[in-house]
Design a protein around this motif. Structure first.
Motif, short mmCIF file in Angstrom:
data_model
loop_
_atom_site.label_atom_id
_atom_site.label_comp_id
_atom_site.label_asym_id
_atom_site.label_seq_id
_atom_site.Cartn_x
_atom_site.Cartn_y
_atom_site.Cartn_z
N ASN A 239 0.81 -1.21 0.00
CA ASN A 239 0.00 0.00 0.00
C ASN A 239 0.84 1.26 0.00
O ASN A 239 0.34 2.36 0.19
CB ASN A 239 -0.94 0.01 1.22
N TYR B 107 -5.14 -0.51 -6.40
CA TYR B 107 -6.40 -1.20 -6.66
C TYR B 107 -6.43 -1.87 -8.02
O TYR B 107 -7.25 -2.72 -8.27
CB TYR B 107 -7.56 -0.20 -6.55
N GLU C 97 -5.05 7.51 3.91
CA GLU C 97 -5.33 6.55 2.85
C GLU C 97 -6.28 7.18 1.83
O GLU C 97 -7.40 7.57 2.16
CB GLU C 97 -5.99 5.30 3.44
N VAL D 62 -9.04 7.61 -1.17
CA VAL D 62 -10.18 6.83 -1.62
C VAL D 62 -9.85 6.27 -3.00
O VAL D 62 -8.81 6.57 -3.59
CB VAL D 62 -11.46 7.69 -1.68
N HIS D 63 -10.75 5.44 -3.52
CA HIS D 63 -10.45 4.66 -4.72
C HIS D 63 -10.09 5.53 -5.92
O HIS D 63 -9.15 5.21 -6.66
CB HIS D 63 -11.64 3.78 -5.07
N PHE E 251 -9.63 11.57 0.67
CA PHE E 251 -9.09 10.61 1.63
C PHE E 251 -10.22 9.94 2.39
O PHE E 251 -11.31 10.51 2.55
CB PHE E 251 -8.16 11.31 2.62
N GLU E 252 -9.94 8.74 2.86
CA GLU E 252 -10.91 8.07 3.72
C GLU E 252 -11.07 8.87 5.01
O GLU E 252 -10.10 9.35 5.58
CB GLU E 252 -10.43 6.65 4.03
N ARG E 253 -12.32 8.99 5.45
CA ARG E 253 -12.59 9.82 6.63
C ARG E 253 -12.31 9.04 7.91
O ARG E 253 -13.21 8.59 8.63
CB ARG E 253 -14.03 10.32 6.60
N SER E 254 -11.05 8.88 8.19
CA SER E 254 -10.59 8.16 9.38
C SER E 254 -10.39 9.14 10.53
O SER E 254 -10.53 10.36 10.38
CB SER E 254 -9.28 7.43 9.06
N TYR F 165 -7.70 11.53 9.65
CA TYR F 165 -8.18 12.59 8.75
C TYR F 165 -8.89 13.69 9.54
O TYR F 165 -8.67 14.88 9.31
CB TYR F 165 -9.13 11.98 7.72
#
Length: 496
Positions: free
Chosen positions: A65, A71, A340, A342-343, A348-351, A354
């Motif tokens: 990653n 992907y 990280e 998004v696709h 970005f992924e809402r972690s 984030y």
């Protein structure tokens, strides 16, 4: 969006494959004189196995990653977003064998022939000798059938026309032609090749008619890079990569794209170090450059340009509220490799990481604004209200002083000393200069940060609950096993 799809397609080629250039251009399809999009690089190319992996949905050779594109669908999804069909020409030298391959990814073919499965016809040649020899993996009929399909559904009418496409590739490299480009709702091509011979643009309704008919402020905004990246491929590519290339060029319609570092265009810039709280052994430190755009305070452009592994993910991400004038003209640049994407690489992924970054960036803007806004002509927060309050106070005191009679003055002089001091203090109240609105704004930011902190704690608590539930489930399972073992031993002892 079309613009990021072009950039994703560019990214599939470049330096990771040893290329020194990638060319992006418009070509005309001879069959119907329609425009097509060309991508051409001089990288290592793909052998027959490589092109099949590239054009197979869902496949990726990137096991870690740490690499963008993990992907495996970047090439397929980006080309299909630009047009219905794409044909790939590639040459490679692997293991001492020189090969060239042709592959067709055609939505038109699949739709018109009613295919249930995604069929991607491909043909390969061995070019180690003096001429191109077909490589037959299955049967000769299969190879001929693939060739027939490619010729029927591609812009090329003969095998010779296909082979001509390899003449400008050299010993290794790849060429992709995307044709049957998509139309907008008005039946016009989404990509505009006509307004600028050195650019590829999206049709932008707000920009039609030229900037000269617009108000000066609007024209200035539309000429800024933050606006131009919405419709200009050249503008977007210029800031697509954080670090400057040393031996790689992106050539758009015959002219090299000049890379632009947004941080270099800022004035009164500072570097703020941010250390994200992430669950890894090694501490991460992120340098965030923040400053005013050169056009400040005339332009209210603001936001952070967030990169991931050198590639732009979020351009001019505005973290402050739309109703606030604070932070206007403040722009930042950072590389957030700890997040990280998004696709589609457009966010970005809402972690929890984030959310914490967003909160910290808001703080950075407020802190920078308080300390530096006066450098571009803005009053520091609260100064305007302090001056206004003092002016109103003085204006109200003068008439009162003119009508005061001697008795009132004597009574005032006869007051205890502490009362006089209290009166003076009242006149200079709120010496910090913070108006009611300022205080509400600061309280709102503080409440927001507390809310974000609670949200982060909730996520962490939920993770802890999930972990404890798993441990409890495992403990129950072991407990049941122990009971069975004890019962078995007890039964064995009774038998003996």
């Amino acid at each position: 969006m079309v613009q990021p799809s072009v950039n994703t397609a560019i990214h599939q080629f470049q330096i990771h494959n040893g290329a020194t250039f990638v060319k992006v251009d418009k070509v005309d399809i001879m069959k119907d004189n329609s425009p097509a999009l060309l991508f051409h690089d001089d990288g290592g190319g793909m052998d027959p196995d490589g092109i099949r992996k590239c054009m197979s949905l869902g496949y990726s050779s990137k096991k870690s990653n740490t690499t963008i594109g993990q992907y495996g669908n970047g090439f397929k999804t980006s080309t299909m977003r630009l047009g219905a069909d794409a044909i790939v020409f590639t040459r490679a030298i692997h293991g001492g064998t020189a090969t060239q391959s042709v592959g067709l990814l055609s939505y038109t073919f699949l739709r018109m022939t009613g295919q249930d499965d995604v069929i991607v016809p491909m043909i390969d040649f061995d070019i180690s000798g003096h001429w191109a020899e077909p490589i037959i993996n299955g049967s000769q009929d299969d190879w001929s059938s693939n060739l027939k399909t490619i010729l029927e559904w591609s812009p090329f009418a003969s095998k010779e026309d296909l082979l001509i496409q390899f003449e400008d590739i050299g010993r290794h490299g790849t060429k992709v032609i995307i044709f049957n480009l998509w139309l907008n709702d008005e039946g016009i091509y989404e990509l505009n090749f006509d307004d600028d011979d050195e650019d590829i643009r999206l049709r932008d309704e707000a920009n039609q008619g030229g900037l000269r008919k617009l108000r000066k402020s609007v024209a200035a905004l539309q000429s800024h890079i933050s606006y131009r990246i919405r419709y200009s491929l050249r503008a977007y590519i210029s800031i697509l990569y954080l670090k400057r290339f040393t031996n790689f060029n992106i050539i758009l319609r015959g002219k090299t794209v000049e890379q632009r570092c947004i941080a270099d265009d800022l004035k009164y810039s500072k570097v703020v170090i941010y250390k994200p709280q992430i669950p890894i052994a090694k501490e991460v430190s992120v340098d965030t450059t923040i400053g005013f755009i050169k056009e400040a305070p005339a332009l209210g452009v603001c936001g952070f340009n967030v990169y991931h592994k050198n590639r732009l993910i979020m351009p001019f991400w505005k973290v402050t509220g739309d109703g606030s004038s604070r932070g206007l003209g403040v722009v930042g640049v950072l590389e957030a490799n700890f997040l990280e994407p998004v696709h589609d690489k457009q966010g970005f992924e809402r972690s929890s990481a984030y959310i914490r970054l967003e909160t910290r960036l808001k703080q950075m803007v407020m802190e920078y604004w308080r300390s530096c806004c006066h450098l571009v002509g803005h009053n520091p927060p609260g100064i305007h209200n302090l001056q206004k309050d003092r002016a109103n106070s003085q204006a109200s005191i003068r008439p009162a002083a003119n009508i005061q009679n001697k008795m009132a003055k004597e009574q005032y002089d006869g007051l205890p000393k502490g009362s006089n001091e209290a009166l003076n203090t009242t006149q200079d109240s709120d010496v910090s200069g913070k108006s009611f609105v300022d205080r509400i704004c600061e309280e709102n930011i503080e409440l927001f940060m507390r809310c974000e902190e609670h949200a982060k704690n909730e996520i962490e608590l939920q993770e802890l609950v999930d972990s404890l539930e798993k441990e409890l489930k495992e403990a129950k399972r072991k407990h049941a096993q122990l009971l069975l073992a004890v019962e078995a031993k007890r039964n064995q002892k009774n038998v003996n």
